[in-house]
Design a protein around this motif. Structure first.
Motif, PDB file in Angstrom:
ATOM      1  N   VAL A   1      -2.144   2.639   7.717  1.00 49.41           N
ATOM      2  CA  VAL A   1      -2.272   2.480   6.268  1.00 49.41           C
ATOM      3  C   VAL A   1      -1.268   3.391   5.576  1.00 49.41           C
ATOM      4  N   ILE A   2      -0.495   2.831   4.693  1.00 51.81           N
ATOM      5  CA  ILE A   2       0.475   3.590   3.905  1.00 51.81           C
ATOM      6  C   ILE A   2      -0.148   3.867   2.540  1.00 51.81           C
ATOM      7  N   CYS A   3      -0.318   5.133   2.226  1.00 54.48           N
ATOM      8  CA  CYS A   3      -0.988   5.531   0.985  1.00 54.48           C
ATOM      9  C   CYS A   3       0.025   5.999  -0.052  1.00 54.48           C
ATOM     10  N   TYR A   4      -0.019   5.380  -1.209  1.00 53.27           N
ATOM     11  CA  TYR A   4       0.792   5.804  -2.348  1.00 53.27           C
ATOM     12  C   TYR A   4      -0.140   6.464  -3.356  1.00 53.27           C
ATOM     13  N   PHE A   5       0.169   7.687  -3.732  1.00 54.81           N
ATOM     14  CA  PHE A   5      -0.653   8.437  -4.687  1.00 54.81           C
ATOM     15  C   PHE A   5       0.079   8.480  -6.029  1.00 54.81           C
ATOM     16  N   PRO A   6      -0.266   7.616  -6.985  1.00 55.04           N
ATOM     17  CA  PRO A   6       0.482   7.547  -8.234  1.00 55.04           C
ATOM     18  C   PRO A   6       0.366   8.793  -9.098  1.00 55.04           C
ATOM     19  N   GLU A   7      -0.600   9.668  -8.810  1.00 55.32           N
ATOM     20  CA  GLU A   7      -0.741  10.908  -9.570  1.00 55.32           C
ATOM     21  C   GLU A   7       0.063  12.065  -8.975  1.00 55.32           C
ATOM     22  N   ALA A   8       0.635  11.886  -7.804  1.00 58.33           N
ATOM     23  CA  ALA A   8       1.100  13.023  -6.997  1.00 58.33           C
ATOM     24  C   ALA A   8       2.080  13.937  -7.729  1.00 58.33           C
ATOM     25  N   VAL A   9       2.959  13.360  -8.522  1.00 59.84           N
ATOM     26  CA  VAL A   9       3.965  14.190  -9.185  1.00 59.84           C
ATOM     27  C   VAL A   9       3.345  15.068 -10.270  1.00 59.84           C
ATOM     28  N   TYR A  10       2.155  14.686 -10.744  1.00 59.28           N
ATOM     29  CA  TYR A  10       1.488  15.445 -11.794  1.00 59.28           C
ATOM     30  C   TYR A  10       0.297  16.265 -11.291  1.00 59.28           C
ATOM     31  N   ASP A  11      -0.361  15.754 -10.248  1.00 59.99           N
ATOM     32  CA  ASP A  11      -1.640  16.341  -9.843  1.00 59.99           C
ATOM     33  C   ASP A  11      -1.867  16.018  -8.371  1.00 59.99           C
ATOM     34  N   ARG A  12      -1.946  17.053  -7.528  1.00 58.85           N
ATOM     35  CA  ARG A  12      -2.105  16.838  -6.097  1.00 58.85           C
ATOM     36  C   ARG A  12      -3.569  16.876  -5.654  1.00 58.85           C
ATOM     37  N   SER A  13      -4.493  17.030  -6.584  1.00 60.79           N
ATOM     38  CA  SER A  13      -5.888  17.184  -6.179  1.00 60.79           C
ATOM     39  C   SER A  13      -6.433  15.933  -5.493  1.00 60.79           C
ATOM     40  N   SER A  14      -5.936  14.731  -5.867  1.00 62.80           N
ATOM     41  CA  SER A  14      -6.423  13.525  -5.202  1.00 62.80           C
ATOM     42  C   SER A  14      -5.944  13.477  -3.754  1.00 62.80           C
ATOM     43  N   ILE A  15      -4.732  13.938  -3.493  1.00 58.20           N
ATOM     44  CA  ILE A  15      -4.243  14.013  -2.115  1.00 58.20           C
ATOM     45  C   ILE A  15      -5.110  14.966  -1.310  1.00 58.20           C
ATOM     46  N   GLU A  16      -5.420  16.095  -1.913  1.00 56.91           N
ATOM     47  CA  GLU A  16      -6.237  17.093  -1.213  1.00 56.91           C
ATOM     48  C   GLU A  16      -7.640  16.566  -0.930  1.00 56.91           C
ATOM     49  N   LEU A  17      -8.227  15.840  -1.898  1.00 54.75           N
ATOM     50  CA  LEU A  17      -9.553  15.261  -1.700  1.00 54.75           C
ATOM     51  C   LEU A  17      -9.514  14.194  -0.609  1.00 54.75           C
ATOM     52  N   PHE A  18      -8.488  13.368  -0.615  1.00 53.17           N
ATOM     53  CA  PHE A  18      -8.339  12.328   0.399  1.00 53.17           C
ATOM     54  C   PHE A  18      -8.185  12.957   1.788  1.00 53.17           C
ATOM     55  N   ALA A  19      -7.366  14.016   1.881  1.00 55.40           N
ATOM     56  CA  ALA A  19      -7.155  14.677   3.168  1.00 55.40           C
ATOM     57  C   ALA A  19      -8.428  15.342   3.668  1.00 55.40           C
ATOM     58  N   ARG A  20      -9.196  15.883   2.746  1.00 52.95           N
ATOM     59  CA  ARG A  20     -10.395  16.630   3.147  1.00 52.95           C
ATOM     60  C   ARG A  20     -11.564  15.731   3.501  1.00 52.95           C
ATOM     61  N   ASP A  21     -11.769  14.647   2.712  1.00 49.44           N
ATOM     62  CA  ASP A  21     -12.993  13.865   2.857  1.00 49.44           C
ATOM     63  C   ASP A  21     -12.817  12.489   3.484  1.00 49.44           C
ATOM     64  N   VAL A  22     -11.618  11.902   3.350  1.00 52.75           N
ATOM     65  CA  VAL A  22     -11.429  10.532   3.837  1.00 52.75           C
ATOM     66  C   VAL A  22     -10.826  10.526   5.247  1.00 52.75           C
ATOM     67  N   ILE A  23      -9.727  11.226   5.427  1.00 57.06           N
ATOM     68  CA  ILE A  23      -9.025  11.171   6.711  1.00 57.06           C
ATOM     69  C   ILE A  23      -9.928  11.560   7.889  1.00 57.06           C
ATOM     70  N   PRO A  24     -10.704  12.665   7.807  1.00 54.30           N
ATOM     71  CA  PRO A  24     -11.534  13.014   8.972  1.00 54.30           C
ATOM     72  C   PRO A  24     -12.517  11.920   9.366  1.00 54.30           C
ATOM     73  N   ALA A  25     -12.967  11.140   8.387  1.00 53.55           N
ATOM     74  CA  ALA A  25     -13.929  10.088   8.690  1.00 53.55           C
ATOM     75  C   ALA A  25     -13.279   8.900   9.418  1.00 53.55           C
ATOM     76  N   MET A  26     -11.941   8.832   9.379  1.00 54.57           N
ATOM     77  CA  MET A  26     -11.237   7.718  10.010  1.00 54.57           C
ATOM     78  C   MET A  26     -10.751   8.059  11.407  1.00 54.57           C
ATOM     79  N   VAL A  27     -10.893   9.293  11.812  1.00 57.11           N
ATOM     80  CA  VAL A  27     -10.384   9.695  13.135  1.00 57.11           C
ATOM     81  C   VAL A  27     -11.328   9.217  14.218  1.00 57.11           C
TER      82      VAL A  27
END
Length: 277
Positions: free
Chosen positions: A251-277
């Protein structure tokens, strides 16, 4: 729509990232075949692969963005011509990377003993991502040459495209199971549905200033569901697990907020990715 957002030349960035990173794979989604001579592109990619230590991937498609074609003086040939060039171009690149030299006499491209040395570091050459879901031509090209494909994250659409690709693989005699199927998602993730709604509203506000209200609304409509990548961690996990069950391996993830706010990336890395491993 054309905007003045920062948009760098992709292959120059590939070389820069190759020299300044050490682990991540590097690719594009995606290069338009007709914008560069395929032997030249094979040489550029091989050089970047060597700089990276063998981490380059070739995202390649027929090209579709008419404004860009015409603005750069490439014309805008028919879809049939663009896809025929894609077919010939990937054959040239594949042979150049495998053999270090290529001769090819096609309708659109010719090469006569062109040398592409040193070859890429990756065994058998740089992996090819054939981008697009065109069922008659693009997916047939993918069946013949691709190591990766990329199409819709909508489950029914993904399943249908997978069936079409499988049939093409059967027709041309390639291994469907050897092709990694991927999908793109526009990730806007929040800890609650109200936070997701607020984040989407901010994305829309920024986009409307660049593209106008109609285009911003169309973009928002295309990314406002968990299937498209917007939702709480629990919603995204459920959506991604369903895609995985359908055979999506990447899955290729594009974060449209990334240039302004990285908190969604951090939330995705913390809560979503581990559940997919």
């Amino acid at each position: 729509m054309p905007t003045n957002e920062a948009t760098h030349e992709a292959w120059t960035l590939m070389a820069a990232y190759a020299a300044t990173t050490s682990r991540i794979k590097l690719g594009q989604m995606c290069t338009a075949m007709s914008y560069r001579n395929p032997v030249y592109l094979a040489k550029v990619a091989a050089t970047a692969d060597i700089i990276s230590g063998g981490r380059i991937q070739m995202g390649i498609g027929g090209g579709w963005y008419e404004h860009e074609w015409r603005a750069y003086g490439y014309g805008f040939p028919s879809a049939g011509v663009r896809l025929a060039r894609l077919d010939e171009g990937v054959q040239i690149m594949r042979d150049a990377w495998r053999d270090g030299r290529v001769t090819f006499d096609g309708k659109h491209y010719q090469a006569d003993g062109a040398i592409v040395m040193p070859k890429p570091l990756q065994h058998e050459g740089i992996p090819l991502w054939i981008a697009g879901g065109g069922e008659k031509v693009t997916l047939r090209i993918a069946a013949k040459y691709a190591q990766y494909t990329n199409f819709t994250s909508e489950p029914e659409g993904f399943a249908h495209k997978s069936q079409v690709l499988s049939q093409h693989c059967s027709d041309v005699g390639t291994d469907f199971a050897a092709i990694i199927r991927s999908a793109n998602v526009n990730v806007v993730v929040g800890s609650s549905e109200s936070e997701v709604k607020d984040r989407l509203s901010r994305v829309r506000s920024r986009m409307s200033g660049l593209t106008g209200d109609a285009a911003a609304d169309a973009m928002l409509n295309s990314m406002s569901t968990p299937q498209a990548g917007s939702g709480t961690p629990e919603q995204l996990i459920e959506s991604l697990q369903r895609l995985r069950d359908l055979g999506c391996e990447y899955v290729i993830c594009y974060f449209p907020e990334a240039v302004y706010d990285r908190s969604s990336i951090e939330l995705f890395a913390r809560d979503v990715i581990p559940a997919m491993v």
